[in-house]
Design an enzyme around this catalytic site. Structure first.
Site, PDB file in Angstrom:
ATOM      1  N   HIS A 256      -7.057  -6.605  -1.025  1.00 49.66           N
ATOM      2  CA  HIS A 256      -6.039  -5.599  -0.731  1.00 49.66           C
ATOM      3  C   HIS A 256      -5.101  -5.969   0.413  1.00 49.66           C
ATOM      4  CE1 HIS A 256      -4.214  -1.655  -0.541  1.00 49.66           C
ATOM      5  NE2 HIS A 256      -4.507  -1.566   0.732  1.00 49.66           N
TER       6      HIS A 256
ATOM      7  N   ASP B  25       0.858  -1.182   0.000  1.00 45.77           N
ATOM      8  CA  ASP B  25       0.000   0.000   0.000  1.00 45.77           C
ATOM      9  C   ASP B  25       0.905   1.247   0.000  1.00 45.77           C
ATOM     10  OD1 ASP B  25      -2.979   0.964   0.471  1.00 45.77           O
ATOM     11  OD2 ASP B  25      -1.832   1.962   2.046  1.00 45.77           O
TER      12      ASP B  25
END
Length: 323
Positions: free
Chosen positions: A300, A106
């Protein structure tokens, strides 16, 4: 889970909390978290990398967890990419390390790719987890996101100082339960949604009743509690300030030579709707020594969703390139 206690190093005006396992003489592997995360997000990877003979290192980065950082609107520029990468270079100095392999997920992925540009002499290798190398675009990225997705898109919304953090700080445990969920759909199904349902307006979703949130809860009660205590301590302001520097970082990067000379591994998640696997197309132009992998059936939060698969890919590459 037997997660290590932190020790603290002085770097770039911070007392940075650093979590370590593995032999001190092993090749150092520094793992950098994203939003809204902390070093604990690598809790499954740290022991696996240490067991493979590497020195596993994960900091709570600027603004987060036991490191924390400056507060107030005037401190926003202290969260730009120059500070974030200088923090890590200073951490290596404090640990008396010349260089390390840097892994990032991320926002941490943005940081580690930038480490390779801004501190190339400190970077032995790079592992991108979900986050590809993203070359500098022709326009201000926030203006670009605003034009495509509108004001409700979370990164655009985050530009308002004090707004998002007041929402998330109000009930930190609820915030953690909101963020840490398995992907509710495949990427192909997301792509079939109407445009108004694809504008990443996470704040609107957050306002809904918890029973309406998509996707299954990802973390157990112990893990949620660990994250909750960390963000009750630091608040969300520092982490969101990273987003408030997208424009500053873009302006600051105009003269950077965009070439990553270190050996690199890119691990994508097949169903990450924000950091899509196809975003890695063309990376070889900027990262010549590159291997690419995709973890199927993964959203994610790769370190928590598919820990064994991620560990296997990271350790295999580390052993081949640095063993």
């Amino acid at each position: 889970m037997n997660f290590p206690e932190p020790h603290y190093v002085d770097t770039n005006g911070l007392k940075m909390a650093v979590y370590e396992q593995g032999p001190k003489n092993g090749v150092p592997v520094v793992m950098c978290h994203g939003f809204p995360e902390i070093a604990y997000s690598w809790r499954h990877q740290i022991p696996a990398i240490a067991k493979a003979g590497f020195r596993a290192i994960a900091p709570d980065q600027r603004g987060y967890g036991n490191t924390g950082g400056p507060k107030g609107k005037e401190s926003i520029p202290l969260y730009d990419i120059a500070h974030l990468t200088d923090d890590l270079a200073g951490m290596l100095d404090a640990l008396e390390l010349d260089k390390a392999v840097f892994a990032g997920h991320d926002w941490g992925g943005i940081v580690v790719w930038q480490m390779a540009l801004r501190h190339p002499d400190r970077v032995a290798g790079v592992i991108g987890v979900n986050t590809p190398f993203m070359p500098r675009g022709p326009i201000d990225p926030v203006e670009g996101m605003r034009a495509v997705f509108g004001e409700d898109m979370y990164i655009v919304y985050f530009q308002q100082f004090g707004a998002a953090e007041s929402v998330f700080d109000k009930d930190v445990a609820r915030s953690m339960r909101f963020w840490y969920r398995k992907s509710a759909m495949k990427l192909a199904d997301f792509d079939k949604l109407p445009a108004e349902e694809k504008n990443f307006s996470f704040i609107k979703s957050f306002a809904a009743d918890e029973s309406e949130w998509p996707g299954e809860q990802l973390l157990n009660a112990e893990e949620i509690d660990y994250y909750t205590r960390a963000f009750q301590k630091s608040g969300f302001e520092g982490g969101i300030n990273w987003y408030r520097n997208f424009t500053r970082n873009w302006k600051d990067s105009e003269s950077l030579v965009e070439k990553v000379n270190a050996p690199s591994l890119m691990i994508s998640a097949a169903d990450d709707i924000v950091l899509r696997p196809e975003m890695t197309e063309g990376m070889e132009q900027y990262v010549p020594d590159l291997e690419k992998q995709v973890i199927p059936d993964c959203g994610h939060w790769t370190q928590s969703e598919k820990p064994e698969e991620l560990n296997t890919l990271m350790v295999d590459w580390l052993k081949r390139r640095f063993g």
